[in-house]
Design a protein around this motif. Sequence first.
Motif, short mmCIF file in Angstrom:
data_model
loop_
_atom_site.label_atom_id
_atom_site.label_comp_id
_atom_site.label_asym_id
_atom_site.label_seq_id
_atom_site.Cartn_x
_atom_site.Cartn_y
_atom_site.Cartn_z
N VAL A 14 -31.16 -21.12 14.32
CA VAL A 14 -30.79 -21.35 12.62
C VAL A 14 -32.85 -20.80 12.54
O VAL A 14 -34.00 -21.02 12.52
CB VAL A 14 -30.95 -21.67 11.77
N ALA A 15 -33.32 -19.31 12.33
CA ALA A 15 -34.46 -18.48 12.12
C ALA A 15 -35.22 -19.18 10.87
O ALA A 15 -34.40 -19.34 10.08
CB ALA A 15 -34.68 -17.65 12.19
N THR A 16 -36.40 -19.76 11.28
CA THR A 16 -36.78 -20.25 10.15
C THR A 16 -38.38 -19.85 9.88
O THR A 16 -38.60 -19.24 9.00
CB THR A 16 -37.01 -21.64 9.99
N SER A 18 -41.45 -17.16 12.62
CA SER A 18 -42.24 -17.08 13.67
C SER A 18 -43.11 -15.81 13.39
O SER A 18 -44.15 -15.82 12.60
CB SER A 18 -40.91 -15.18 13.71
N LYS A 32 -39.87 -17.48 17.44
CA LYS A 32 -38.67 -17.96 16.32
C LYS A 32 -38.70 -19.75 16.04
O LYS A 32 -39.43 -19.77 17.45
CB LYS A 32 -37.93 -16.94 16.59
N LEU A 34 -35.55 -22.64 15.84
CA LEU A 34 -34.45 -22.41 15.06
C LEU A 34 -34.48 -23.68 14.78
O LEU A 34 -34.99 -25.10 15.73
CB LEU A 34 -33.30 -22.12 15.94
N LYS A 42 -24.02 -20.24 15.93
CA LYS A 42 -25.04 -19.86 14.57
C LYS A 42 -25.72 -18.64 15.35
O LYS A 42 -25.58 -18.39 16.60
CB LYS A 42 -26.31 -20.60 14.90
N ASN A 43 -25.96 -17.26 14.93
CA ASN A 43 -26.34 -16.70 14.98
C ASN A 43 -27.82 -16.22 14.48
O ASN A 43 -28.43 -16.71 13.35
CB ASN A 43 -24.97 -15.27 14.43
N ILE A 44 -28.73 -15.17 15.36
CA ILE A 44 -30.12 -15.20 14.68
C ILE A 44 -29.72 -13.98 15.54
O ILE A 44 -30.18 -13.40 16.32
CB ILE A 44 -31.47 -15.75 15.75
N THR A 45 -30.65 -12.91 14.50
CA THR A 45 -31.20 -11.49 15.03
C THR A 45 -33.15 -10.92 15.76
O THR A 45 -33.46 -11.66 14.72
CB THR A 45 -30.93 -10.20 14.33
N THR A 85 -26.53 -15.01 20.12
CA THR A 85 -25.45 -16.00 19.15
C THR A 85 -25.65 -17.56 20.21
O THR A 85 -25.85 -17.29 21.34
CB THR A 85 -24.03 -16.13 18.94
N ILE A 121 -37.74 -18.46 21.19
CA ILE A 121 -36.47 -19.41 20.23
C ILE A 121 -36.73 -20.71 20.25
O ILE A 121 -36.47 -21.46 21.59
CB ILE A 121 -35.59 -18.53 20.12
#
Length: 224
Positions: A14-16, A18, A32, A34, A42-45, A85, A121
């Motif tokens: 989960v990106a928090t 960056s 990033k 997470l 969990k997805n992060i773009t 993902t 990440i």
Amino acid sequence: MKKLLGLLGAAGLVATTSATVVACGGQKVVDKSLEISKLEAKNITINVGKKTDKAVVKIVSDAKDKSILTVTAGNVADNGDVVITVTPSKLPTEKDVKEVLTVTYGVEKDGKQTVLTTTKINVTVKKQEATTPELVKIETHVTVKTLTITEVKTADAYLTDVKGKNANLNVAEVKATLKKAPEAAVPAEGENPAKEAVNGTLLITVNEGSKVYEQGTIEIALNW
């Protein structure tokens, strides 16, 4: 430097936050953070920059074969966005687990990848919190509160009889004592008059620290 970046680990969720730093050759490395606290995907773009037909996405974890994460990448969109993902195989029970995913986007030629962009990440998989069992009142498991008796017994023996009438009662979580001991009838003999039977009362008390019941006591009538 490109070789070193290609060897860095990776994993995420989960990106928090960056941040961007400049690597050798002017290449930008996006960093990033997470966090995962549930056993779910969990997805992060992320953005890998300009889409290049011959470029591919590679993801590596610094935990290597000890990684607890399964990571996949979707297709690169025209604007350079890619959905990453990440799924944990388990939640740690002793302490948080940290992994770093290195996501590289580059062109492969002759078995080598010319890295165009790199995204790191930093993933933290949170320790699973111990759950407190939901306690119930003992009355929910003891609905028959009158016991017909035919003889005088010990408190524990009567508790066994109560269990026979209340199947859900967990006798390992309680203790039994006689609040009033029953007395059997005594027939008249000689000059001694007859004595009527006396009913008793059994107390069932929840053990301190029970993992099943709330603290409490229930009375059971012991009737002849």
